[in-house]
Write a protein that holds these residues in place. Sequence first.
Motif, PDB file in Angstrom:
ATOM      1  N   HIS A 258     -19.939   8.180  49.258  1.00 43.92           N
ATOM      2  CA  HIS A 258     -18.896   9.176  49.546  1.00 43.92           C
ATOM      3  C   HIS A 258     -18.994  10.351  48.569  1.00 43.92           C
ATOM      4  O   HIS A 258     -18.928  11.521  48.968  1.00 43.92           O
ATOM      5  CB  HIS A 258     -17.524   8.491  49.473  1.00 43.92           C
ATOM      6  CG  HIS A 258     -16.374   9.431  49.246  1.00 43.92           C
ATOM      7  ND1 HIS A 258     -15.736  10.075  50.282  1.00 43.92           N
ATOM      8  CD2 HIS A 258     -15.758   9.837  48.106  1.00 43.92           C
ATOM      9  CE1 HIS A 258     -14.780  10.854  49.787  1.00 43.92           C
ATOM     10  NE2 HIS A 258     -14.757  10.719  48.474  1.00 43.92           N
ATOM     11  N   HIS A 259     -19.174  10.051  47.282  1.00 44.33           N
ATOM     12  CA  HIS A 259     -19.244  11.116  46.283  1.00 44.33           C
ATOM     13  C   HIS A 259     -20.550  11.907  46.386  1.00 44.33           C
ATOM     14  O   HIS A 259     -20.555  13.121  46.198  1.00 44.33           O
ATOM     15  CB  HIS A 259     -19.058  10.552  44.873  1.00 44.33           C
ATOM     16  CG  HIS A 259     -17.640  10.145  44.611  1.00 44.33           C
ATOM     17  ND1 HIS A 259     -16.618  11.058  44.510  1.00 44.33           N
ATOM     18  CD2 HIS A 259     -17.059   8.924  44.468  1.00 44.33           C
ATOM     19  CE1 HIS A 259     -15.466  10.421  44.304  1.00 44.33           C
ATOM     20  NE2 HIS A 259     -15.713   9.131  44.273  1.00 44.33           N
ATOM     21  N   GLU A 260     -21.650  11.214  46.692  1.00 42.59           N
ATOM     22  CA  GLU A 260     -22.930  11.931  46.841  1.00 42.59           C
ATOM     23  C   GLU A 260     -22.844  12.893  48.029  1.00 42.59           C
ATOM     24  O   GLU A 260     -23.360  14.016  47.967  1.00 42.59           O
ATOM     25  CB  GLU A 260     -24.095  10.952  47.014  1.00 42.59           C
ATOM     26  CG  GLU A 260     -24.451  10.163  45.745  1.00 42.59           C
ATOM     27  CD  GLU A 260     -24.873  11.049  44.557  1.00 42.59           C
ATOM     28  OE1 GLU A 260     -25.273  12.214  44.751  1.00 42.59           O
ATOM     29  OE2 GLU A 260     -24.775  10.564  43.402  1.00 42.59           O
ATOM     30  N   HIS A 261     -22.158  12.464  49.086  1.00 43.31           N
ATOM     31  CA  HIS A 261     -21.979  13.318  50.254  1.00 43.31           C
ATOM     32  C   HIS A 261     -21.182  14.567  49.872  1.00 43.31           C
ATOM     33  O   HIS A 261     -21.540  15.688  50.237  1.00 43.31           O
ATOM     34  CB  HIS A 261     -21.265  12.518  51.350  1.00 43.31           C
ATOM     35  CG  HIS A 261     -20.962  13.317  52.574  1.00 43.31           C
ATOM     36  ND1 HIS A 261     -21.927  13.630  53.506  1.00 43.31           N
ATOM     37  CD2 HIS A 261     -19.816  13.893  53.004  1.00 43.31           C
ATOM     38  CE1 HIS A 261     -21.383  14.374  54.464  1.00 43.31           C
ATOM     39  NE2 HIS A 261     -20.096  14.547  54.180  1.00 43.31           N
ATOM     40  N   LYS A 262     -20.126  14.341  49.099  1.00 46.95           N
ATOM     41  CA  LYS A 262     -19.276  15.454  48.677  1.00 46.95           C
ATOM     42  C   LYS A 262     -20.047  16.407  47.736  1.00 46.95           C
ATOM     43  O   LYS A 262     -19.878  17.624  47.811  1.00 46.95           O
ATOM     44  CB  LYS A 262     -18.047  14.880  47.980  1.00 46.95           C
ATOM     45  CG  LYS A 262     -16.918  15.853  47.909  1.00 46.95           C
ATOM     46  CD  LYS A 262     -15.580  15.162  47.734  1.00 46.95           C
ATOM     47  CE  LYS A 262     -14.522  16.241  47.561  1.00 46.95           C
ATOM     48  NZ  LYS A 262     -13.194  15.702  47.358  1.00 46.95           N
ATOM     49  N   LEU A 263     -20.874  15.832  46.882  1.00 44.18           N
ATOM     50  CA  LEU A 263     -21.696  16.663  45.982  1.00 44.18           C
ATOM     51  C   LEU A 263     -22.641  17.551  46.788  1.00 44.18           C
ATOM     52  O   LEU A 263     -22.815  18.734  46.489  1.00 44.18           O
ATOM     53  CB  LEU A 263     -22.491  15.767  45.021  1.00 44.18           C
ATOM     54  CG  LEU A 263     -21.686  15.138  43.881  1.00 44.18           C
ATOM     55  CD1 LEU A 263     -22.464  13.988  43.231  1.00 44.18           C
ATOM     56  CD2 LEU A 263     -21.317  16.188  42.830  1.00 44.18           C
ATOM     57  N   ALA A 264     -23.221  16.971  47.843  1.00 45.92           N
ATOM     58  CA  ALA A 264     -24.161  17.733  48.682  1.00 45.92           C
ATOM     59  C   ALA A 264     -23.416  18.852  49.421  1.00 45.92           C
ATOM     60  O   ALA A 264     -23.914  19.989  49.511  1.00 45.92           O
ATOM     61  CB  ALA A 264     -24.856  16.799  49.665  1.00 45.92           C
TER      62      ALA A 264
END
Length: 338
Positions: A258-264
């Motif tokens: 979820h956080h990696e998606h938001k970072l991207a």
Amino acid sequence: MRPLPPVEDLGEGVWSVPVPIPGNPLGYTLVYVLESPRGPVLVDAGWHHEDSWQALTAGLESAGTAVADVRGVVLTHFHPDHSGLAGRVREASGAWIAMHGADAELVRHFARIGADEQRERLIGRTAGAGASAAELEELARTAPPFAVPAPPDRTLADGELVDLPQRKLRAVWTPGHTPGHICLHLEDADRLFTGDHVLPRITPHIGLYAFDDGDDPLGEYLASLSRIAETPDETRILPAHEHRFSGAAERAAEIAAHHEHKLAELAGLLADGDATLWELSARLPWKRGWEAMAVAQRRMAAAETAAHVRTLERRGLAVCADGADGALRWRSADPAGP
Ligand SMILES: [Zn+2]
Ligand SMILES: [Zn+2]
């Protein structure tokens, strides 16, 4: 409001006591009562409110004990839905209060600067994020007063055993949600109390800490998630909100994704040109939708964006440029960007 689940005997000297958080959509904090031959130890204490106190004391009675017998309160972190009643339990029983040293330091910091200064700083940070004058005025009008948590008697370091006679309860330092968040592993019954670090459905708030000292809370949080991902699948996970579950590794992987998606997503927005945290947050998708959020919720969202921008900065993907109007502006550090 979520219905309050019952007090439950979870076996092996562990009880779950739901303590309501009046007026909060989270509904309740699960306080865990761990029995010992010399009095029970509580994992967290619940929100500071009379209804919460009634639920906690009645729950302790259902568990065959009483608030006066409590030996100690170990806090997963300093947030008020966990620490709120700790001071009152200490007054009623003489119990010790323990938390990780990094959160104890924050509690001392809050006590030192006081509620007014705390409020000033909150408004200053929100101005730096790029909120409008009208929003800042609304925040000044509506921000609730700060309640300083009761100071702890003891601090815990990573790997340290909690004073729980004839049992083994070990602190596992999992910074991110707060700098001193800990999970607690009850080794003699193989249960992991995860506080707000890992919850079964929602992802905990990861924002820049109460003072921005250049830390990278999301980076710390992702590292703490990998730590919890090493937990064997059969270990029961007992979070402070929602419900118990097993399979810590799978849930930790979901939250990290979820956080990696938001970072991207954020890296994509930064490539469109300079923006304040406020402008970036307005363009990100939120469950409630940015337009529908009150300024207090926007501030929380912007704190979350700030934590993600900080992680991108650490990864060499974002840089800060001072804005002319006092609000900081961020841009992509990718050489391919503008
Ligand atoms: Zn929390
Ligand atoms: Zn919480």
